[in-house]
Design a protein around this motif. Structure first.
Motif, PDB file in Angstrom:
ATOM      1  N   MET A  48       6.265  23.525  32.246  1.00 49.31           N
ATOM      2  CA  MET A  48       5.099  23.368  31.366  1.00 49.31           C
ATOM      3  C   MET A  48       4.278  24.652  31.313  1.00 49.31           C
ATOM      4  O   MET A  48       3.813  25.063  30.247  1.00 49.31           O
ATOM      5  CB  MET A  48       4.243  22.184  31.814  1.00 49.31           C
ATOM      6  N   SER A  49       4.115  25.316  32.444  1.00 51.01           N
ATOM      7  CA  SER A  49       3.392  26.589  32.460  1.00 51.01           C
ATOM      8  C   SER A  49       4.151  27.653  31.681  1.00 51.01           C
ATOM      9  O   SER A  49       3.565  28.424  30.916  1.00 51.01           O
ATOM     10  CB  SER A  49       3.154  27.061  33.901  1.00 51.01           C
ATOM     11  N   ALA A  50       5.468  27.690  31.864  1.00 55.59           N
ATOM     12  CA  ALA A  50       6.296  28.663  31.140  1.00 55.59           C
ATOM     13  C   ALA A  50       6.234  28.426  29.640  1.00 55.59           C
ATOM     14  O   ALA A  50       6.141  29.375  28.853  1.00 55.59           O
ATOM     15  CB  ALA A  50       7.736  28.585  31.631  1.00 55.59           C
ATOM     16  N   ALA A  51       6.256  27.170  29.228  1.00 58.27           N
ATOM     17  CA  ALA A  51       6.175  26.849  27.798  1.00 58.27           C
ATOM     18  C   ALA A  51       4.857  27.328  27.208  1.00 58.27           C
ATOM     19  O   ALA A  51       4.820  27.857  26.089  1.00 58.27           O
ATOM     20  CB  ALA A  51       6.344  25.348  27.584  1.00 58.27           C
ATOM     21  N   ALA A  59       6.358  41.225  34.801  1.00 62.01           N
ATOM     22  CA  ALA A  59       5.039  41.206  35.447  1.00 62.01           C
ATOM     23  C   ALA A  59       4.137  40.141  34.817  1.00 62.01           C
ATOM     24  O   ALA A  59       3.395  39.459  35.532  1.00 62.01           O
ATOM     25  CB  ALA A  59       4.385  42.582  35.358  1.00 62.01           C
ATOM     26  N   GLU A  60       4.201  39.999  33.506  1.00 61.26           N
ATOM     27  CA  GLU A  60       3.377  38.987  32.836  1.00 61.26           C
ATOM     28  C   GLU A  60       3.811  37.572  33.223  1.00 61.26           C
ATOM     29  O   GLU A  60       2.970  36.697  33.427  1.00 61.26           O
ATOM     30  CB  GLU A  60       3.444  39.173  31.318  1.00 61.26           C
ATOM     31  N   VAL A  61       5.109  37.349  33.358  1.00 58.49           N
ATOM     32  CA  VAL A  61       5.601  36.039  33.791  1.00 58.49           C
ATOM     33  C   VAL A  61       5.113  35.753  35.199  1.00 58.49           C
ATOM     34  O   VAL A  61       4.570  34.674  35.481  1.00 58.49           O
ATOM     35  CB  VAL A  61       7.143  35.958  33.724  1.00 58.49           C
ATOM     36  N   ARG A  62       5.276  36.700  36.089  1.00 57.84           N
ATOM     37  CA  ARG A  62       4.838  36.499  37.475  1.00 57.84           C
ATOM     38  C   ARG A  62       3.341  36.221  37.550  1.00 57.84           C
ATOM     39  O   ARG A  62       2.902  35.338  38.285  1.00 57.84           O
ATOM     40  CB  ARG A  62       5.211  37.704  38.339  1.00 57.84           C
ATOM     41  N   HIS A  63       2.560  36.962  36.780  1.00 58.96           N
ATOM     42  CA  HIS A  63       1.108  36.752  36.774  1.00 58.96           C
ATOM     43  C   HIS A  63       0.764  35.361  36.241  1.00 58.96           C
ATOM     44  O   HIS A  63      -0.068  34.650  36.815  1.00 58.96           O
ATOM     45  CB  HIS A  63       0.419  37.830  35.938  1.00 58.96           C
ATOM     46  N   HIS A  64       1.413  34.957  35.171  1.00 53.10           N
ATOM     47  CA  HIS A  64       1.114  33.659  34.557  1.00 53.10           C
ATOM     48  C   HIS A  64       1.473  32.498  35.488  1.00 53.10           C
ATOM     49  O   HIS A  64       0.799  31.471  35.476  1.00 53.10           O
ATOM     50  CB  HIS A  64       1.859  33.518  33.227  1.00 53.10           C
ATOM     51  N   LEU A  65       2.504  32.659  36.278  1.00 53.34           N
ATOM     52  CA  LEU A  65       2.945  31.573  37.161  1.00 53.34           C
ATOM     53  C   LEU A  65       2.271  31.590  38.534  1.00 53.34           C
ATOM     54  O   LEU A  65       2.643  30.812  39.406  1.00 53.34           O
ATOM     55  CB  LEU A  65       4.467  31.612  37.321  1.00 53.34           C
ATOM     56  N   GLU A  66       1.269  32.447  38.717  1.00 53.46           N
ATOM     57  CA  GLU A  66       0.590  32.511  40.013  1.00 53.46           C
ATOM     58  C   GLU A  66      -0.041  31.184  40.418  1.00 53.46           C
ATOM     59  O   GLU A  66      -0.203  30.915  41.599  1.00 53.46           O
ATOM     60  CB  GLU A  66      -0.473  33.607  40.009  1.00 53.46           C
ATOM     61  N   GLY A  67      -0.386  30.342  39.477  1.00 51.30           N
ATOM     62  CA  GLY A  67      -0.991  29.048  39.785  1.00 51.30           C
ATOM     63  C   GLY A  67       0.016  27.953  40.076  1.00 51.30           C
ATOM     64  O   GLY A  67      -0.358  26.799  40.236  1.00 51.30           O
ATOM     65  N   SER A 104      -5.629  21.259  42.710  1.00 51.49           N
ATOM     66  CA  SER A 104      -5.419  22.239  41.644  1.00 51.49           C
ATOM     67  C   SER A 104      -4.825  23.549  42.145  1.00 51.49           C
ATOM     68  O   SER A 104      -4.984  24.579  41.525  1.00 51.49           O
ATOM     69  CB  SER A 104      -6.734  22.497  40.898  1.00 51.49           C
ATOM     70  N   GLN A 105      -4.108  23.506  43.251  1.00 53.34           N
ATOM     71  CA  GLN A 105      -3.545  24.736  43.806  1.00 53.34           C
ATOM     72  C   GLN A 105      -2.054  24.893  43.564  1.00 53.34           C
ATOM     73  O   GLN A 105      -1.578  26.019  43.447  1.00 53.34           O
ATOM     74  CB  GLN A 105      -3.820  24.807  45.310  1.00 53.34           C
ATOM     75  N   CYS A 106      -1.296  23.790  43.484  1.00 50.31           N
ATOM     76  CA  CYS A 106       0.164  23.934  43.473  1.00 50.31           C
ATOM     77  C   CYS A 106       0.771  24.005  42.078  1.00 50.31           C
ATOM     78  O   CYS A 106       1.846  24.557  41.914  1.00 50.31           O
ATOM     79  CB  CYS A 106       0.818  22.823  44.285  1.00 50.31           C
ATOM     80  N   GLY A 107       0.144  23.413  41.069  1.00 50.36           N
ATOM     81  CA  GLY A 107       0.646  23.492  39.707  1.00 50.36           C
ATOM     82  C   GLY A 107       1.742  22.503  39.352  1.00 50.36           C
ATOM     83  O   GLY A 107       2.247  22.519  38.230  1.00 50.36           O
ATOM     84  N   LYS A 147      -4.005  21.596  34.631  1.00 56.58           N
ATOM     85  CA  LYS A 147      -3.602  20.879  35.840  1.00 56.58           C
ATOM     86  C   LYS A 147      -4.197  19.475  35.777  1.00 56.58           C
ATOM     87  O   LYS A 147      -5.408  19.288  35.843  1.00 56.58           O
ATOM     88  CB  LYS A 147      -4.030  21.647  37.082  1.00 56.58           C
ATOM     89  N   SER A 148      -3.323  18.496  35.662  1.00 53.99           N
ATOM     90  CA  SER A 148      -3.764  17.116  35.430  1.00 53.99           C
ATOM     91  C   SER A 148      -4.334  16.439  36.667  1.00 53.99           C
ATOM     92  O   SER A 148      -4.975  15.394  36.550  1.00 53.99           O
ATOM     93  CB  SER A 148      -2.618  16.279  34.865  1.00 53.99           C
ATOM     94  N   CYS A 149      -4.162  17.027  37.848  1.00 54.30           N
ATOM     95  CA  CYS A 149      -4.686  16.404  39.064  1.00 54.30           C
ATOM     96  C   CYS A 149      -6.185  16.641  39.240  1.00 54.30           C
ATOM     97  O   CYS A 149      -6.795  16.070  40.145  1.00 54.30           O
ATOM     98  CB  CYS A 149      -3.924  16.872  40.305  1.00 54.30           C
ATOM     99  N   THR A 150      -6.755  17.483  38.395  1.00 56.01           N
ATOM    100  CA  THR A 150      -8.199  17.717  38.464  1.00 56.01           C
ATOM    101  C   THR A 150      -8.856  17.505  37.099  1.00 56.01           C
ATOM    102  O   THR A 150      -9.943  18.003  36.846  1.00 56.01           O
ATOM    103  CB  THR A 150      -8.513  19.135  38.981  1.00 56.01           C
TER     104      THR A 150
END
Length: 161
Positions: A109-112, A124-132, A43-46, A58-61
């Motif tokens: 999928m995260s961006a959507a 900044a909000e995009v960068r924060h949201h994509l941290e995972g 669940s680290q790479c996204g 995250k479907s791997c967990t």
């Protein structure tokens, strides 16, 4: 073994799974939907992000049994009805938001999910949201630019890196 049924990309599907079967495994091996990538199993790479009932997960967990009856959307379900790229997918292509492509399905999928909740995010909000979501190729700049472009914002003033 237990039978699990759900809706994936608008189609009703079912299959036999063990209790420990992960959703990523069910999608990839049970349904042949290999667009959902598995990069870490922790669940680290996204790379494995899908939408479950409209939320990025995250479907791997996530166990396949826990998603019984849910609406699942994968990268294969992101294209327009005519098969053309969705706005987000097109923005990734137009703004070079991918290189090797391994992380791209999870990023899209995260961006959507972000744009569904926040149609006009800041950088900044995009960068924060994509941290995972981890990308080892791009440096993230063009990914962020693609997400902002998909939101309809002018990215002409964002310098290339």
């Amino acid at each position: 073994m237990a039978k699990v049924s759900m809706t994936v990309n608008g189609k009703s599907v079912s299959g036999e799974v063990e209790g420990r079967t992960l959703l990523s495994t069910f999608l990839r091996e049970g349904l042949g939907m290999t667009g959902t990538h598995v990069g870490c199993d922790t669940s680290q790479c996204g790379a494995c992000v899908v939408h479950i009932d409209g939320k990025a997960v995250k479907s791997c967990t996530t166990f396949a049994q826990d998603v019984a009856g849910a609406e699942v959307r994968t990268i294969e379900g992101m294209a327009n009805a005519d098969g053309s790229l969705s706005t987000i997918q097109q923005a990734f292509q137009d703004h070079h938001g991918l290189q090797c492509g391994f992380c791209t399905p999870g990023m899209v999928m995260s961006a959507a999910a972000l744009l569904a909740d926040n149609p006009k995010p800041t950088e900044a909000e995009v960068r924060h949201h994509l941290e995972g979501n981890i990308c080892r190729c791009t440096g993230y700049h063009n990914i962020v630019k693609a997400v902002l472009a998909a939101s309809g914002q002018d990215v002409g003033q964002i310098a290339a890196e």
